[in-house]
Enzyme design. Structure first.
Site, PDB file in Angstrom:
ATOM      1  N   ALA A  48       8.482  95.448  85.525  1.00 32.32           N
ATOM      2  CA  ALA A  48       8.601  96.796  86.071  1.00 32.32           C
ATOM      3  C   ALA A  48       9.365  97.731  85.132  1.00 32.32           C
ATOM      4  CB  ALA A  48       9.322  96.749  87.420  1.00 32.32           C
ATOM      5  N   THR A  49       8.952  98.974  85.120  1.00 34.89           N
ATOM      6  CA  THR A  49       9.656  99.984  84.330  1.00 34.89           C
ATOM      7  C   THR A  49      11.118 100.120  84.759  1.00 34.89           C
ATOM      8  OG1 THR A  49       7.582 101.138  83.914  1.00 34.89           O
ATOM      9  CG2 THR A  49       9.605 102.397  83.566  1.00 34.89           C
ATOM     10  N   MET A  82      12.985  97.410  83.110  1.00 32.36           N
ATOM     11  CA  MET A  82      13.114  97.661  81.676  1.00 32.36           C
ATOM     12  C   MET A  82      14.222  98.676  81.415  1.00 32.36           C
ATOM     13  SD  MET A  82      10.297  98.828  78.825  1.00 32.36           S
ATOM     14  CE  MET A  82      10.387 100.587  79.156  1.00 32.36           C
ATOM     15  N   LEU A 110      17.549  96.996  81.689  1.00 32.62           N
ATOM     16  CA  LEU A 110      17.791  96.165  80.516  1.00 32.62           C
ATOM     17  C   LEU A 110      18.210  97.015  79.320  1.00 32.62           C
ATOM     18  CD1 LEU A 110      17.628  93.178  79.581  1.00 32.62           C
ATOM     19  CD2 LEU A 110      15.333  93.719  78.726  1.00 32.62           C
ATOM     20  N   MET A 111      17.598  98.181  79.174  1.00 28.05           N
ATOM     21  CA  MET A 111      17.958  99.095  78.093  1.00 28.05           C
ATOM     22  C   MET A 111      19.411  99.544  78.239  1.00 28.05           C
ATOM     23  SD  MET A 111      14.413 101.279  78.026  1.00 28.05           S
ATOM     24  CE  MET A 111      14.529 102.168  76.467  1.00 28.05           C
ATOM     25  N   GLU A 112      19.799  99.896  79.458  1.00 24.92           N
ATOM     26  CA  GLU A 112      21.186 100.313  79.693  1.00 24.92           C
ATOM     27  C   GLU A 112      22.152  99.170  79.413  1.00 24.92           C
ATOM     28  OE1 GLU A 112      22.420 103.479  82.446  1.00 24.92           O
ATOM     29  OE2 GLU A 112      20.712 102.779  83.635  1.00 24.92           O
ATOM     30  N   GLY A 172      25.850 106.164  82.526  1.00 22.65           N
ATOM     31  CA  GLY A 172      24.606 106.683  81.989  1.00 22.65           C
ATOM     32  C   GLY A 172      24.393 108.113  82.456  1.00 22.65           C
ATOM     33  N   HIS A 174       7.053 103.155  78.493  1.00 18.81           N
ATOM     34  CA  HIS A 174       6.741 101.746  78.751  1.00 18.81           C
ATOM     35  C   HIS A 174       5.305 101.582  78.285  1.00 18.81           C
ATOM     36  CE1 HIS A 174       7.301  98.180  81.752  1.00 18.81           C
ATOM     37  NE2 HIS A 174       6.777  97.794  80.588  1.00 18.81           N
ATOM     38  N   ARG A 177      25.137 107.904  77.163  1.00 18.01           N
ATOM     39  CA  ARG A 177      26.210 107.475  78.055  1.00 18.01           C
ATOM     40  C   ARG A 177      27.414 108.369  77.788  1.00 18.01           C
ATOM     41  NH1 ARG A 177      24.759 103.353  80.753  1.00 18.01           N
ATOM     42  NH2 ARG A 177      26.834 102.880  81.563  1.00 18.01           N
TER      43      ARG A 177
END
Length: 131
Positions: A34-35, A38, A41-43, A62, A69, A113
């Site tokens: 799922a976006t 993702m 996970l990026m954060e 953030g 994606h 951030r």
């Protein structure tokens, strides 16, 4: 607090499970990564750079994300986000992030951030309930 170094790299890894698919998270109907998963996970990859530089009174939050994606990843596969610190402007940190699986890049984007004092930030949140 330690100094933030442009070019610092952080990574985070996730396994695609039925719980982090588009179907399970409500962001689509397919059993693929799922976006929203993702993005999280990026954060996390960005936080893995930031957290080692912070003192006990400071955290980061953030404030923006711009992502694409670009490819699907099946259940059971592993995805890895790699964040690179590309900008420091006072308390604002900017990251370039790529996400890949064992076939190649599946997503990319930029993430910002902001460094905040934990107590002050939570105090502002608590003040909302008093209004």
């Amino acid at each position: 607090m330690k100094e933030f170094r442009i070019g610092a790299v952080g990574e985070a890894t996730d396994t695609v499970l039925h719980t982090n698919t588009a179907a399970a998270m409500g962001s689509g109907s397919l059993e693929v990564y799922a976006t929203p998963a993702m993005l999280a996970l990026m954060e996390k990859a960005a936080c893995n750079i930031v957290d080692s530089c912070l003192d006990e009174e400071t955290t980061s939050v953030g404030i923006s994300v711009n992502l694409s994606h670009d490819a699907a990843t099946a259940v059971g596969k592993t995805v890895t986000a790699k964040a690179v610190l590309v900008g420091v402007d006072g308390r604002k940190l900017t990251f370039k992030i790529t996400v890949s699986d064992n076939y190649g890049t599946i997503g990319q984007g930029t993430h910002e951030r902001f460094l905040v004092n934990k107590a002050k930030f939570l105090g502002k949140l608590a003040a909302k309930d008093k209004k």
